[in-house]
Scaffold this active site. Sequence first.
Site, PDB file in Angstrom:
ATOM      1  N   SER C  64       0.681  -1.468  -0.338  1.00 41.98           N
ATOM      2  CA  SER C  64       0.004   0.064  -0.047  1.00 41.98           C
ATOM      3  C   SER C  64       0.788   1.047   0.013  1.00 41.98           C
ATOM      4  O   SER C  64       0.250   2.388  -0.049  1.00 41.98           O
ATOM      5  CB  SER C  64      -0.823   0.057   1.124  1.00 41.98           C
ATOM      6  OG  SER C  64      -2.141  -0.776   0.936  1.00 41.98           O
ATOM      7  N   LYS C  67       0.562   2.971  -2.878  1.00 39.85           N
ATOM      8  CA  LYS C  67      -0.208   4.122  -3.143  1.00 39.85           C
ATOM      9  C   LYS C  67      -0.131   5.583  -3.303  1.00 39.85           C
ATOM     10  O   LYS C  67      -0.611   6.422  -3.805  1.00 39.85           O
ATOM     11  CB  LYS C  67      -2.194   3.950  -2.162  1.00 39.85           C
ATOM     12  CG  LYS C  67      -2.128   2.606  -2.743  1.00 39.85           C
ATOM     13  CD  LYS C  67      -3.541   2.447  -0.924  1.00 39.85           C
ATOM     14  CE  LYS C  67      -4.661   1.314  -1.233  1.00 39.85           C
ATOM     15  NZ  LYS C  67      -3.729   0.444  -0.907  1.00 39.85           N
ATOM     16  N   TYR C 192      -1.977  -1.664 -11.454  1.00 38.29           N
ATOM     17  CA  TYR C 192      -2.031  -1.625 -10.149  1.00 38.29           C
ATOM     18  C   TYR C 192      -1.054  -2.820  -9.478  1.00 38.29           C
ATOM     19  O   TYR C 192      -0.473  -2.357  -7.679  1.00 38.29           O
ATOM     20  CB  TYR C 192      -3.010  -1.613  -8.993  1.00 38.29           C
ATOM     21  CG  TYR C 192      -3.835  -2.014  -8.007  1.00 38.29           C
ATOM     22  CD1 TYR C 192      -3.847  -0.374  -7.532  1.00 38.29           C
ATOM     23  CD2 TYR C 192      -4.181  -2.782  -7.329  1.00 38.29           C
ATOM     24  CE1 TYR C 192      -4.270  -0.444  -6.233  1.00 38.29           C
ATOM     25  CE2 TYR C 192      -4.381  -3.130  -6.052  1.00 38.29           C
ATOM     26  CZ  TYR C 192      -4.027  -1.636  -5.222  1.00 38.29           C
ATOM     27  OH  TYR C 192      -4.591  -1.692  -3.947  1.00 38.29           O
ATOM     28  N   TYR C 244      -5.152   2.712   6.890  1.00 37.48           N
ATOM     29  CA  TYR C 244      -6.637   1.877   7.355  1.00 37.48           C
ATOM     30  C   TYR C 244      -7.408   2.923   8.639  1.00 37.48           C
ATOM     31  O   TYR C 244      -7.557   3.635   8.496  1.00 37.48           O
ATOM     32  CB  TYR C 244      -5.754   0.752   7.831  1.00 37.48           C
ATOM     33  CG  TYR C 244      -4.840   0.214   6.346  1.00 37.48           C
ATOM     34  CD1 TYR C 244      -5.306   0.276   4.990  1.00 37.48           C
ATOM     35  CD2 TYR C 244      -3.694  -0.940   6.865  1.00 37.48           C
ATOM     36  CE1 TYR C 244      -4.301  -0.219   4.349  1.00 37.48           C
ATOM     37  CE2 TYR C 244      -2.774  -1.335   6.238  1.00 37.48           C
ATOM     38  CZ  TYR C 244      -2.889  -0.178   4.692  1.00 37.48           C
ATOM     39  OH  TYR C 244      -1.910  -1.078   3.820  1.00 37.48           O
ATOM     40  N   VAL C 262       1.154  -3.611   3.430  1.00 41.31           N
ATOM     41  CA  VAL C 262       0.991  -4.748   4.353  1.00 41.31           C
ATOM     42  C   VAL C 262       2.489  -5.782   4.061  1.00 41.31           C
ATOM     43  O   VAL C 262       2.429  -6.967   4.745  1.00 41.31           O
ATOM     44  CB  VAL C 262       0.040  -5.642   4.089  1.00 41.31           C
ATOM     45  CG1 VAL C 262      -1.492  -5.387   4.102  1.00 41.31           C
ATOM     46  CG2 VAL C 262      -0.274  -5.995   2.679  1.00 41.31           C
TER      47      VAL C 262
END
Lengths: 308, 308, 308, 308
Positions: C64, C67, C192, C244, C262
Amino acid sequence: MFSMQNMIKEAYRYASYSLGEGAPADYIPELAKADTKRLAVSITDLAGRTHSVGDSQERFTMQSISKVVLLATALRFAGFDGVFARVGVEPTGDPFNSIIRLETDSSNRPSNPMINAGAIAVTTCIPGATPGERFGHVLEYARALLDNPELDYDKEVYRSESETGDRNRALAYMMRASKVIDGAVPEHLEVYFKACSLSVNCEEISFLGAVLANNGISPRGGKMLIEPFHVKVIRSLMSTCGLYDYSGEFALRVGIPAKSGVGGGIMGAVPSRMGIGTYCPALDPKGNSLCGLRAMEYLSQALNLSLF
Amino acid sequence: MFSMQNMIKEAYRYASYSLGEGAPADYIPELAKADTKRLAVSITDLAGRTHSVGDSQERFTMQSISKVVLLATALRFAGFDGVFARVGVEPTGDPFNSIIRLETDSSNRPSNPMINAGAIAVTTCIPGATPGERFGHVLEYARALLDNPELDYDKEVYRSESETGDRNRALAYMMRASKVIDGAVPEHLEVYFKACSLSVNCEEISFLGAVLANNGISPRGGKMLIEPFHVKVIRSLMSTCGLYDYSGEFALRVGIPAKSGVGGGIMGAVPSRMGIGTYCPALDPKGNSLCGLRAMEYLSQALNLSLF
Amino acid sequence: MFSMQNMIKEAYRYASYSLGEGAPADYIPELAKADTKRLAVSITDLAGRTHSVGDSQERFTMQSISKVVLLATALRFAGFDGVFARVGVEPTGDPFNSIIRLETDSSNRPSNPMINAGAIAVTTCIPGATPGERFGHVLEYARALLDNPELDYDKEVYRSESETGDRNRALAYMMRASKVIDGAVPEHLEVYFKACSLSVNCEEISFLGAVLANNGISPRGGKMLIEPFHVKVIRSLMSTCGLYDYSGEFALRVGIPAKSGVGGGIMGAVPSRMGIGTYCPALDPKGNSLCGLRAMEYLSQALNLSLF
Amino acid sequence: MFSMQNMIKEAYRYASYSLGEGAPADYIPELAKADTKRLAVSITDLAGRTHSVGDSQERFTMQSISKVVLLATALRFAGFDGVFARVGVEPTGDPFNSIIRLETDSSNRPSNPMINAGAIAVTTCIPGATPGERFGHVLEYARALLDNPELDYDKEVYRSESETGDRNRALAYMMRASKVIDGAVPEHLEVYFKACSLSVNCEEISFLGAVLANNGISPRGGKMLIEPFHVKVIRSLMSTCGLYDYSGEFALRVGIPAKSGVGGGIMGAVPSRMGIGTYCPALDPKGNSLCGLRAMEYLSQALNLSLF
């Protein structure tokens, strides 16, 4: 004088007052082209005779009515336990294509086989080496259940379904992510979309209703097409979940195990009485055929068909 | 040899295998004291005769079975349109005390009269200057519907309900905030909690079932207690929503319009056949009497009672 | 005596007390193999010097944290308005892969670019004729932002991501169904998943943090890599949504714009102060590196880094 | 020439372009009467000097800005652990009065102290034998924090709040049902509604902002009013959750810890810089003062106040 034919004529007349209301399904371009002035009402009695008024030869696609055929096919191959390991039996009050419960329900199983997610899970229970072979099972069974050996799916609608089927893809991948289903999602959806695209007419769906009304025994020829326990399962699910989030009101107003499709058809099965088919592609906001609901209401009142 | 009495005996025997499973409702302290070894099965036929096996004189509180009495009372005073302006008719698949849909549904109306929010909305349709007068209407009607002129509510349970009723208060205030209901919430809840606390026995609820089975006409004396249209409404709602989020599976396994309560009772109404009552306070995780479900399953199979 | 090196050593020591707690991500088989005893803490100051303790050369995948790279790339090509037509900027309090809001939010846009659905929507803004070309833009930019011209994605992890990526497929098809995104979903997901699989080490992510801390200007060489307005956008989103459904507590306990993955990394950017990287693949239940959180807490306290 | 006074004048001018847009809160009748042409901007610097432009003496009710006062009071009496046993610290992306998460979140705790449910939970931590005594603690503290020994609540607004507070009652009863809170709900709500009704002006809320900006130390007199750890907690929660479901966008566009109220006020605290107050009762659809947001945006840009 009372006659079945007169009753149907009156139901047709009553329903026709609603012609002009509603609109065809618009999320699948092919369906949006339907002629909303078409209306038909058919009844098949348990002697196998079909009575009709209106455009009863007009062909349309089964759409969600195929969920009943898919469920019957899956029960035949995988049995009750096999099928209901992957799908529940509870009504939801949600629209037919909702994804929320796949996330919030602890089991992650779709709620019932009459909503899209549930019917896709049911489809994964139909065996075969290829999607072609698997759909072959559905088609062969549908031809018997609707008593038309020529029955086939509509290629144009199938292509349109497939092109606009992203929400169903999302449902399928969600279920595979939580291990409710396995296997290749595009293959499952090929079978599912082809089943939705099965091209039928109003008389044929009234015959399917009659098979279910007759405890699974064909009213023409007497062959047992669906085993009685599976008929009970299907009829109870049609009663509690057959008309999307209108199922409760339909139970109250009509009280017949039934299944509607956004193609404009509604199929009803009155246990030990008759099968009913209605067709008109103009839908209400919940996706049910408006004139079809009117005809069902009339017949339920006039012939005292409600189970409740 | 077949006899109704023998059938009930067999249903009782079949159900008794599940004695020892489940647990009484624990969120209301008074209910947690119930003796989970008590079991009763009663049938009232349409000639008004009641047959019973087991602890059929044992008294327990109606709890959610009173939702049927509240609905009948409200329909009598406010009519179909008056009641269903405040509550819907769709099953939800949610637990009985869920609050989510009051926020997410566009109408803000509770989904149906068989869940707590819906029954509270129904209660607000029962008129009267004081909660005492309003509950008086319910009590008087309940005495007729259960054929017991001495029927009353259990003061201990009522106090316990009221003390632990915060979630119901939340539901009521949510509905008043969105103008689904008006009036004093504590007064509505007094009526609602007292109705939940109505003390009955298994024979009496089988009589209520028989009234509903007999299209609203008392099987003892022939007086019309509920008008036929309201009976159809009640029976269809019992069929689609009567057993909380087990309603779909109950339709499939039993197929009888029924209503359960966390007091341990289940009341069934088989149209034109009979009323059924079962009692055992040990509940499954969804809040339905475990042995009661077993007895219902047995009777449905043995007497072919399923509507589907 | 105070020195940056000593501070990091203390942060490492404090974090190491939590070694042995937590577990590596298990939903991607490749990640489950990670050695949970690995721990590293790195700081890159605004002069471009990197200080490290522990396994700071150990390579792991960004997951992540990518991102942030995807968002920076998309902002570069499509601008603020182009990107935020497809994704919102609000924190949600939901887990990173939740699908519910895609259905319940009126806009159907994913809530923010720091959750999976949002990052997939962001990915669709990166142009190119093929997924290869599109990922090429991401890779080229990542090499500059992490100051490693050899940076590449991990093929094993990419394959594992792709095989287990059904939930992300579901998110993507849901968004295409509601026309939030368009184009070929498998192609978007290739870009992605490859971004998620970018293989980095702790020093490199601390450098990315330093670029963001330095208002987008490379602390080595002085080139403007991200325009200042985009830096503000990214840092504010990291602050409200970067960890998160732990983002609120992280703001309270640490108060540094940060993004976790993660794979075990956490990247922090303290405006006008420094970039921070931590690495340990044992995660807490919310998906954040447990020892990483401890190290961040220590550094925030010791160096008074909290913005709040 | 630069001066604080000029800056505020420019912010006022920029904000005034939006006068005429939006509407006052209408769910509380008393608030609907507000004059939407009133506009004020105030800054209190850390030397305790307040600069204002516009209707800075106009009194209005704090509404949700009081959530900061309630939180500070509760932290003072019950400490961090006492308060956060009953409420979380995560932003939600939901509207301020949503009830859904109280049901769906596993902990049943409200998400954070900046939404209604959370602030009610916080209120239950404030001790006292009677609601009068408990509100006395709030009032006494508010008088210090806003530097007005005459501060009091508006009786008309309080009555209006109480009459229309059903949704807050529902939230409170839901929390008591799940044992997140205990005690008498009407008493908790009396304290909560009175706090919402605290009557303030724009200068006073800028002073509250200055106390928070100054790490809890009064900029007039130097007394420590809030302990520094609690200040950090409050500022971080204001940053992630202070503007309802606009908090993320406010972080991006303004980047100042702030809290808005539907009475029309916004209070900002720029750490180590200044406190800001704005007032205009015309709200946007998310419940934030429209001109207030404009003024905040201007000041953040012009004075480079964003933390991010």
